[in-house]
Design a protein around this motif. Structure first.
Motif, PDB file in Angstrom:
ATOM      1  N   UNK A 158       0.643  -1.168   0.346  1.00 22.87           N
ATOM      2  CA  UNK A 158      -0.388  -0.167   0.045  1.00 22.87           C
ATOM      3  C   UNK A 158       0.776   1.238  -0.103  1.00 22.87           C
ATOM      4  N   UNK A 159       1.568   1.194   1.199  1.00 22.09           N
ATOM      5  CA  UNK A 159       2.597   2.036   0.500  1.00 22.09           C
ATOM      6  C   UNK A 159       3.076   2.532  -0.627  1.00 22.09           C
ATOM      7  N   UNK A 170       0.537   1.879  11.119  1.00 26.46           N
ATOM      8  CA  UNK A 170       2.272   2.158  12.094  1.00 26.46           C
ATOM      9  C   UNK A 170       2.731   3.104  10.772  1.00 26.46           C
ATOM     10  N   UNK A 171       2.734   1.895   9.744  1.00 21.30           N
ATOM     11  CA  UNK A 171       4.389   2.065   8.991  1.00 21.30           C
ATOM     12  C   UNK A 171       5.826   2.856   9.640  1.00 21.30           C
ATOM     13  N   UNK A 192      10.459   4.144  10.144  1.00 18.66           N
ATOM     14  CA  UNK A 192       9.286   4.444  10.119  1.00 18.66           C
ATOM     15  C   UNK A 192       8.711   5.571   8.278  1.00 18.66           C
ATOM     16  N   UNK A 193       7.790   5.281   7.952  1.00 17.04           N
ATOM     17  CA  UNK A 193       7.378   5.801   6.465  1.00 17.04           C
ATOM     18  C   UNK A 193       6.792   7.300   6.728  1.00 17.04           C
ATOM     19  N   UNK A 207       2.379   8.330   4.994  1.00 15.93           N
ATOM     20  CA  UNK A 207       1.030   7.949   5.649  1.00 15.93           C
ATOM     21  C   UNK A 207      -0.395   7.964   5.609  1.00 15.93           C
ATOM     22  N   UNK A 208      -0.859   9.448   5.404  1.00 12.54           N
ATOM     23  CA  UNK A 208      -2.071   9.963   5.035  1.00 12.54           C
ATOM     24  C   UNK A 208      -2.617   9.938   4.233  1.00 12.54           C
TER      25      UNK A 208
END
Length: 189
Positions: free
Chosen positions: A14-15, A50-51, A78-79, A84-85
């Motif tokens: 997804x990211x 959380x990513x 961390x993304x 993430x948004x």
């Protein structure tokens, strides 16, 4: 632009879609973009939201993108909050959930990624989910699965399209018309 990672697990795929959208951003100015990740496992969805990832998640990501989209925190990464948004994660059961469902936003997708999901399911479940995917794809849109996950399965009304690295399935009016003709002919015989 509506993108769905079905069976998204911890959210890496997804990211990856969010990274792609970010890289295409100048061409997508003014577009309404939705990136959805669904999975049946609530624990992996927590991780997706959380990513935060370890090195294993980056085995296929080049160093430039890793620096651009992630911030290191000890041995984890961390993304970027901006990416993430861009992604929405929710629980989803590909077999039991009803879709298309316009009220839930489960309709008119331009791309569905469903990789390494069908390998865990029997032929009846695969057929049921594939038919539902065909219903939620927009005309001309694509379904991408693992390399051989749909080999030997009926994918109508989706037409297989061969590319150098993969086979993908496209929803086309022609494939739908041919599928309808095939059903009509079967009833005549």
């Amino acid at each position: 632009l509506r993108l769905w990672s079905a069976g998204c697990a911890a959210g890496e795929e997804t990211y990856s879609l969010a990274m792609l959208v970010d890289e295409l951003a100048p061409r997508l100015a003014g577009w309404n973009v939705m990136i959805l990740g669904t999975d049946i496992n609530s624990e992996v969805l927590k991780k997706a939201r959380l990513g935060v990832y370890g090195d294993w998640s980056f085995r296929a990501l080049d160093a430039e993108r890793k620096r651009r989209y992630f911030r290191q925190r000890g041995k984890q990464w961390r993304i970027d909050p901006r990416l993430r948004d861009m992604a929405t994660f929710r629980s989803g059961d590909l077999i039991r959930d009803r879709f298309p469902d316009t009220e839930a936003g489960m309709n008119d997708f331009d791309l569905i990624l469903c990789r390494n999901v069908f390998i865990y399911l029997d032929a009846q479940a695969v057929a049921q989910i594939t038919a539902k995917f065909a219903e939620v794809l927009a005309e001309g849109a694509y379904l991408v699965t693992g390399h051989s996950e749909l080999f030997g399965h009926d994918t109508e009304p989706l037409r297989v399209r061969m590319f150098a690295q993969s086979a993908v399935f496209q929803k086309t009016a022609q494939a739908a018309a041919e599928a309808g003709l095939g059903v009509a002919l079967a009833h005549v015989q």
